[in-house]
Design a protein around this motif. Sequence first.
Motif, PDB file in Angstrom:
ATOM      1  N   TRP A  72       0.843  -1.202   0.000  1.00  0.00           N
ATOM      2  CA  TRP A  72       0.000   0.000   0.000  1.00  0.00           C
ATOM      3  C   TRP A  72       0.876   1.249   0.000  1.00  0.00           C
ATOM      4  O   TRP A  72       0.690   2.166  -0.803  1.00  0.00           O
ATOM      5  CB  TRP A  72      -0.888  -0.048   1.237  1.00  0.00           C
ATOM      6  N   ARG A  73       1.858   1.262   0.924  1.00  0.00           N
ATOM      7  CA  ARG A  73       2.759   2.408   1.014  1.00  0.00           C
ATOM      8  C   ARG A  73       3.635   2.532  -0.234  1.00  0.00           C
ATOM      9  O   ARG A  73       3.966   3.626  -0.667  1.00  0.00           O
ATOM     10  CB  ARG A  73       3.628   2.305   2.270  1.00  0.00           C
ATOM     11  N   ARG A  74       3.999   1.377  -0.828  1.00  0.00           N
ATOM     12  CA  ARG A  74       4.817   1.404  -2.054  1.00  0.00           C
ATOM     13  C   ARG A  74       4.056   2.075  -3.190  1.00  0.00           C
ATOM     14  O   ARG A  74       4.609   2.883  -3.934  1.00  0.00           O
ATOM     15  CB  ARG A  74       5.229  -0.016  -2.438  1.00  0.00           C
ATOM     16  N   LEU A  75       2.778   1.726  -3.356  1.00  0.00           N
ATOM     17  CA  LEU A  75       1.975   2.379  -4.393  1.00  0.00           C
ATOM     18  C   LEU A  75       1.870   3.873  -4.136  1.00  0.00           C
ATOM     19  O   LEU A  75       1.935   4.684  -5.064  1.00  0.00           O
ATOM     20  CB  LEU A  75       0.582   1.757  -4.474  1.00  0.00           C
ATOM     21  N   GLN A  76       1.702   4.243  -2.885  1.00  0.00           N
ATOM     22  CA  GLN A  76       1.621   5.668  -2.536  1.00  0.00           C
ATOM     23  C   GLN A  76       2.936   6.376  -2.837  1.00  0.00           C
ATOM     24  O   GLN A  76       2.942   7.553  -3.188  1.00  0.00           O
ATOM     25  CB  GLN A  76       1.212   5.838  -1.072  1.00  0.00           C
ATOM     26  N   ASP A  77       4.041   5.658  -2.718  1.00  0.00           N
ATOM     27  CA  ASP A  77       5.343   6.241  -3.022  1.00  0.00           C
ATOM     28  C   ASP A  77       5.451   6.584  -4.504  1.00  0.00           C
ATOM     29  O   ASP A  77       6.152   7.516  -4.874  1.00  0.00           O
ATOM     30  CB  ASP A  77       6.461   5.278  -2.619  1.00  0.00           C
ATOM     31  N   THR A  78       4.738   5.834  -5.347  1.00  0.00           N
ATOM     32  CA  THR A  78       4.753   6.119  -6.785  1.00  0.00           C
ATOM     33  C   THR A  78       3.696   7.151  -7.166  1.00  0.00           C
ATOM     34  O   THR A  78       3.524   7.453  -8.345  1.00  0.00           O
ATOM     35  CB  THR A  78       4.536   4.835  -7.614  1.00  0.00           C
ATOM     36  N   GLY A  79       2.947   7.659  -6.171  1.00  0.00           N
ATOM     37  CA  GLY A  79       1.936   8.677  -6.422  1.00  0.00           C
ATOM     38  C   GLY A  79       0.557   8.123  -6.709  1.00  0.00           C
ATOM     39  O   GLY A  79      -0.340   8.849  -7.112  1.00  0.00           O
ATOM     40  N   ARG A  80       0.362   6.823  -6.496  1.00  0.00           N
ATOM     41  CA  ARG A  80      -0.940   6.193  -6.753  1.00  0.00           C
ATOM     42  C   ARG A  80      -1.592   5.817  -5.428  1.00  0.00           C
ATOM     43  O   ARG A  80      -0.904   5.479  -4.470  1.00  0.00           O
ATOM     44  CB  ARG A  80      -0.746   4.947  -7.601  1.00  0.00           C
ATOM     45  N   PRO A  81      -2.912   5.796  -5.372  1.00  0.00           N
ATOM     46  CA  PRO A  81      -3.578   5.401  -4.132  1.00  0.00           C
ATOM     47  C   PRO A  81      -3.352   3.909  -3.849  1.00  0.00           C
ATOM     48  O   PRO A  81      -3.355   3.084  -4.764  1.00  0.00           O
ATOM     49  CB  PRO A  81      -5.057   5.695  -4.383  1.00  0.00           C
ATOM     50  N   GLY A  82      -3.160   3.581  -2.592  1.00  0.00           N
ATOM     51  CA  GLY A  82      -2.886   2.208  -2.194  1.00  0.00           C
ATOM     52  C   GLY A  82      -4.022   1.239  -2.462  1.00  0.00           C
ATOM     53  O   GLY A  82      -3.794   0.046  -2.654  1.00  0.00           O
ATOM     54  N   TRP A  83      -5.252   1.739  -2.501  1.00  0.00           N
ATOM     55  CA  TRP A  83      -6.379   0.827  -2.692  1.00  0.00           C
ATOM     56  C   TRP A  83      -6.355   0.151  -4.060  1.00  0.00           C
ATOM     57  O   TRP A  83      -7.033  -0.848  -4.267  1.00  0.00           O
ATOM     58  CB  TRP A  83      -7.717   1.536  -2.454  1.00  0.00           C
ATOM     59  N   TRP A  84      -5.551   0.653  -5.014  1.00  0.00           N
ATOM     60  CA  TRP A  84      -5.411  -0.030  -6.298  1.00  0.00           C
ATOM     61  C   TRP A  84      -4.879  -1.446  -6.099  1.00  0.00           C
ATOM     62  O   TRP A  84      -5.111  -2.322  -6.925  1.00  0.00           O
ATOM     63  CB  TRP A  84      -4.465   0.745  -7.212  1.00  0.00           C
ATOM     64  N   LEU A  85      -4.179  -1.664  -5.014  1.00  0.00           N
ATOM     65  CA  LEU A  85      -3.646  -2.982  -4.703  1.00  0.00           C
ATOM     66  C   LEU A  85      -4.755  -4.006  -4.470  1.00  0.00           C
ATOM     67  O   LEU A  85      -4.543  -5.198  -4.622  1.00  0.00           O
ATOM     68  CB  LEU A  85      -2.751  -2.874  -3.459  1.00  0.00           C
TER      69      LEU A  85
END
Length: 171
Positions: A72-85
């Motif tokens: 979740w945090r990794r996706l947020q690091d790329t600028g995307r919301p974590g819920w995409w996971l």
Amino acid sequence: MTFSNAIISGFRNAFTFKGRARRPEYWWFFLFVFGGAFLLGLLEMAIFGSGRGALVALFQLAVFIPFLAVGWRRLQDTGRPGWWLLIPSGIVVVSTLMSGSLTRAMFAGGIGGIGQSGGVFSGSNVAVDVSITTFVALGVAQLCAGMVIVWWMSRPSQRGANAYGPEPRVR
């Protein structure tokens, strides 16, 4: 970040879904989760003669939330919301529900019209065909969604602060 630091960070931030995680933190924790499951599976086979899966299941249960949080945090690091996971997981749930209806449709109408007076074009066979087509489409959707998630996880961190926090990069 080292392998051991990533594992410690993963468990220390197990319930932290805010903020950002850099690539090394995610991928080292990924290696720990999948390597640990693989080694436990081998251990079970060596001890019991077959893979019962109990140790692997317990391990995966123990690391599920920490692994979800670091992803979740990794996706947020790329600028995307974590819920995409959650999208590939949602497709698994829908596929599982569909497989139950596919099985019911197959038993209700017979497989390929076997033993049915209605022949190949009976209504129940159409339901089976639609269910199989939907099931295959969901499988392709899950494969594509998984590939997109892996692509996003492999992308560099978004430079500077973003909506999810400051850049975690140590300079």
